[in-house]
Design a protein around this motif. Structure first.
Motif, PDB file in Angstrom:
ATOM      1  N   LEU A  53       0.853  -1.189   0.000  1.00  0.00           N
ATOM      2  CA  LEU A  53       0.000   0.000   0.000  1.00  0.00           C
ATOM      3  C   LEU A  53       0.885   1.234   0.000  1.00  0.00           C
ATOM      4  N   ASP A  54       0.760   2.063  -1.014  1.00  0.00           N
ATOM      5  CA  ASP A  54       1.467   3.338  -0.989  1.00  0.00           C
ATOM      6  C   ASP A  54       0.620   4.408  -1.659  1.00  0.00           C
ATOM      7  N   ASN A  55       1.185   5.592  -1.782  1.00  0.00           N
ATOM      8  CA  ASN A  55       0.411   6.729  -2.283  1.00  0.00           C
ATOM      9  C   ASN A  55       0.174   6.685  -3.781  1.00  0.00           C
ATOM     10  N   THR A  56       0.879   5.836  -4.497  1.00  0.00           N
ATOM     11  CA  THR A  56       0.738   5.794  -5.951  1.00  0.00           C
ATOM     12  C   THR A  56       0.110   4.515  -6.460  1.00  0.00           C
ATOM     13  N   GLN A  57       0.205   3.422  -5.695  1.00  0.00           N
ATOM     14  CA  GLN A  57      -0.371   2.177  -6.168  1.00  0.00           C
ATOM     15  C   GLN A  57      -0.682   1.247  -5.003  1.00  0.00           C
ATOM     16  N   GLN A  58      -1.553   0.291  -5.265  1.00  0.00           N
ATOM     17  CA  GLN A  58      -1.864  -0.770  -4.324  1.00  0.00           C
ATOM     18  C   GLN A  58      -1.664  -2.076  -5.070  1.00  0.00           C
ATOM     19  N   ARG A  59      -0.976  -3.000  -4.448  1.00  0.00           N
ATOM     20  CA  ARG A  59      -0.650  -4.235  -5.154  1.00  0.00           C
ATOM     21  C   ARG A  59      -0.805  -5.431  -4.224  1.00  0.00           C
ATOM     22  N   VAL A  60      -1.374  -6.521  -4.759  1.00  0.00           N
ATOM     23  CA  VAL A  60      -1.457  -7.773  -4.031  1.00  0.00           C
ATOM     24  C   VAL A  60      -0.968  -8.878  -4.957  1.00  0.00           C
ATOM     25  N   SER A  61      -0.172  -9.793  -4.421  1.00  0.00           N
ATOM     26  CA  SER A  61       0.405 -10.856  -5.241  1.00  0.00           C
ATOM     27  C   SER A  61       0.734 -12.058  -4.358  1.00  0.00           C
ATOM     28  N   GLY A  62       1.236 -13.111  -4.992  1.00  0.00           N
ATOM     29  CA  GLY A  62       1.716 -14.258  -4.227  1.00  0.00           C
ATOM     30  C   GLY A  62       0.918 -15.531  -4.417  1.00  0.00           C
ATOM     31  N   THR A  63      -0.346 -15.410  -4.830  1.00  0.00           N
ATOM     32  CA  THR A  63      -1.167 -16.591  -5.104  1.00  0.00           C
ATOM     33  C   THR A  63      -1.866 -16.382  -6.451  1.00  0.00           C
ATOM     34  N   PRO A  64      -2.265 -17.467  -7.116  1.00  0.00           N
ATOM     35  CA  PRO A  64      -2.829 -17.331  -8.472  1.00  0.00           C
ATOM     36  C   PRO A  64      -4.015 -16.380  -8.580  1.00  0.00           C
ATOM     37  N   LEU A  65      -4.992 -16.504  -7.674  1.00  0.00           N
ATOM     38  CA  LEU A  65      -6.171 -15.641  -7.773  1.00  0.00           C
ATOM     39  C   LEU A  65      -5.844 -14.191  -7.437  1.00  0.00           C
ATOM     40  N   ASN A  66      -4.913 -13.979  -6.516  1.00  0.00           N
ATOM     41  CA  ASN A  66      -4.534 -12.605  -6.194  1.00  0.00           C
ATOM     42  C   ASN A  66      -3.787 -11.943  -7.350  1.00  0.00           C
ATOM     43  N   ASP A  67      -3.010 -12.714  -8.085  1.00  0.00           N
ATOM     44  CA  ASP A  67      -2.355 -12.159  -9.269  1.00  0.00           C
ATOM     45  C   ASP A  67      -3.395 -11.721 -10.300  1.00  0.00           C
ATOM     46  N   LYS A  68      -4.434 -12.530 -10.487  1.00  0.00           N
ATOM     47  CA  LYS A  68      -5.530 -12.156 -11.399  1.00  0.00           C
ATOM     48  C   LYS A  68      -6.254 -10.916 -10.894  1.00  0.00           C
ATOM     49  N   LEU A  69      -6.575 -10.917  -9.609  1.00  0.00           N
ATOM     50  CA  LEU A  69      -7.294  -9.789  -9.018  1.00  0.00           C
ATOM     51  C   LEU A  69      -6.494  -8.506  -9.156  1.00  0.00           C
ATOM     52  N   ASN A  70      -5.197  -8.571  -8.905  1.00  0.00           N
ATOM     53  CA  ASN A  70      -4.365  -7.378  -8.969  1.00  0.00           C
ATOM     54  C   ASN A  70      -4.360  -6.781 -10.372  1.00  0.00           C
ATOM     55  N   ASP A  71      -4.285  -7.641 -11.383  1.00  0.00           N
ATOM     56  CA  ASP A  71      -4.287  -7.164 -12.765  1.00  0.00           C
ATOM     57  C   ASP A  71      -5.599  -6.433 -13.076  1.00  0.00           C
ATOM     58  N   PHE A  72      -6.724  -7.031 -12.658  1.00  0.00           N
ATOM     59  CA  PHE A  72      -8.030  -6.398 -12.886  1.00  0.00           C
ATOM     60  C   PHE A  72      -8.148  -5.088 -12.120  1.00  0.00           C
ATOM     61  N   TRP A  73      -7.822  -5.105 -10.833  1.00  0.00           N
ATOM     62  CA  TRP A  73      -8.041  -3.930  -9.990  1.00  0.00           C
ATOM     63  C   TRP A  73      -7.162  -2.762 -10.420  1.00  0.00           C
ATOM     64  N   THR A  74      -5.946  -3.063 -10.892  1.00  0.00           N
ATOM     65  CA  THR A  74      -5.063  -2.004 -11.391  1.00  0.00           C
ATOM     66  C   THR A  74      -5.676  -1.329 -12.611  1.00  0.00           C
ATOM     67  N   LYS A  75      -6.170  -2.127 -13.555  1.00  0.00           N
ATOM     68  CA  LYS A  75      -6.793  -1.564 -14.761  1.00  0.00           C
ATOM     69  C   LYS A  75      -8.063  -0.797 -14.407  1.00  0.00           C
TER      70      LYS A  75
END
Length: 284
Positions: free
Chosen positions: A96-118
């Motif tokens: 968590l920071d002022n420019t982006q939020q990122r979650v990773s480490g497991t298959p579904l979280n990698d998918k979620l992160n790609d969607f949520w970023t877009k």
């Protein structure tokens, strides 16, 4: 005999434990340091705490066990930080920071992160359009002409969001992300006052008008697994009843229709609106 009994007891113990999750987080947001964070999931019509922790020198962590894969949200006290995380077995990394939020480490979280970023990038564009409108008016341009042009630009952003949601839901019918993403769009499109003031009425009406056809499109494409999800079943039954009442094919129910979980957002659970996106995303 003792070996068989031991094996059965071990199996029962493992089954009851569920899957363990471990979330390691970092943050450079100064307003979070020293604050308590909560990991919450929806249960019926309420939010349930899975775990809590303090942010110490930009570090925090959540641990626990779950009996099924869920999508959770990170809260600071009662404030939703607008950061979804899939709770599944494995080691999950959150930033968590002022420019982006990122979650990773497991298959579904990698998918979620790609969607949520877009999705976040698209939502930010409404704030950018709002700033463009303000600057144009300050420079003496005709407000009505500017707003008409920028509304078309905002509708283009909405169309991109529509494609993003449709693609993500249909690609994830058979895991937890499909129902979650479906209900997230319902939540967004039924949120009044979700857009900058000058475009809100037009954009809200556009979203509400397009939503029924989108719901039907998704349900015609959906797998049985998706259709039988309890939250989806409840929402869709209420949706069909509401459509019948609107079309004069059914009498209104005696009691107001209860909103399905996630369909009517409130201040603590709703994702960020475009107006909020234009300002600070993390309250002090």
């Amino acid at each position: 005999m003792n070996k068989v009994l031991y094996a059965l007891l071990t199996l029962i113990a493992c089954t009851s434990c569920g899957s363990s999750f471990n979330i390691q987080g970092t943050s450079n947001v100064s307003s979070l340091d020293g604050r308590k964070l909560y990991l919450k999931v929806d249960k019926a019509d309420s939010l349930v705490n899975l775990d809590s922790c303090d942010v110490v020198h930009g570090q925090f962590s959540f641990h626990g066990t779950i009996d099924s894969v869920r999508v959770a949200q990170v809260f600071m006290d009662d404030v939703n930080l607008q950061f979804p995380v899939v709770i599944e077995g494995g080691d999950i990394v959150v930033k968590l920071d002022n420019t982006q939020q990122r979650v990773s480490g497991t298959p579904l979280n990698d998918k979620l992160n790609d969607f949520w970023t877009k999705f976040t990038q698209l939502r930010n564009q409404y704030g950018e359009i709002d700033h463009e409108e303000s600057a144009a008016i300050l420079n003496g341009h005709d407000e009505e002409t500017i707003n008409a042009r920028l509304i078309k630009k905002a509708l283009g952003v909405y169309a991109k969001s529509d494609k993003l949601f449709t693609k993500f839901v249909t690609e994830n019918f058979d895991n937890v992300l499909g129902p979650w993403c479906f209900m997230t769009r319902i939540s967004y499109d039924t949120t009044p006052d979700a857009y900058p003031v000058w475009m809100n009425d037009y954009m809200y009406a556009n979203a509400v008008n397009q939503l029924p056809s989108w719901v039907e499109f998704i349900m015609t494409k959906a797998t049985d697994n998706f259709k039988n999800n309890p939250e989806i079943k409840t929402f869709y039954a209420d949706f069909l009843q509401a459509q019948k009442e609107m079309n004069g094919m059914a009498e209104p129910a005696n009691a107001p229709m209860n909103d399905a979980p996630g369909t009517t957002p409130n201040a603590s659970t709703a994702p960020p609106t475009p107006a909020e996106m234009a300002g600070d995303s993390i309250p002090k």
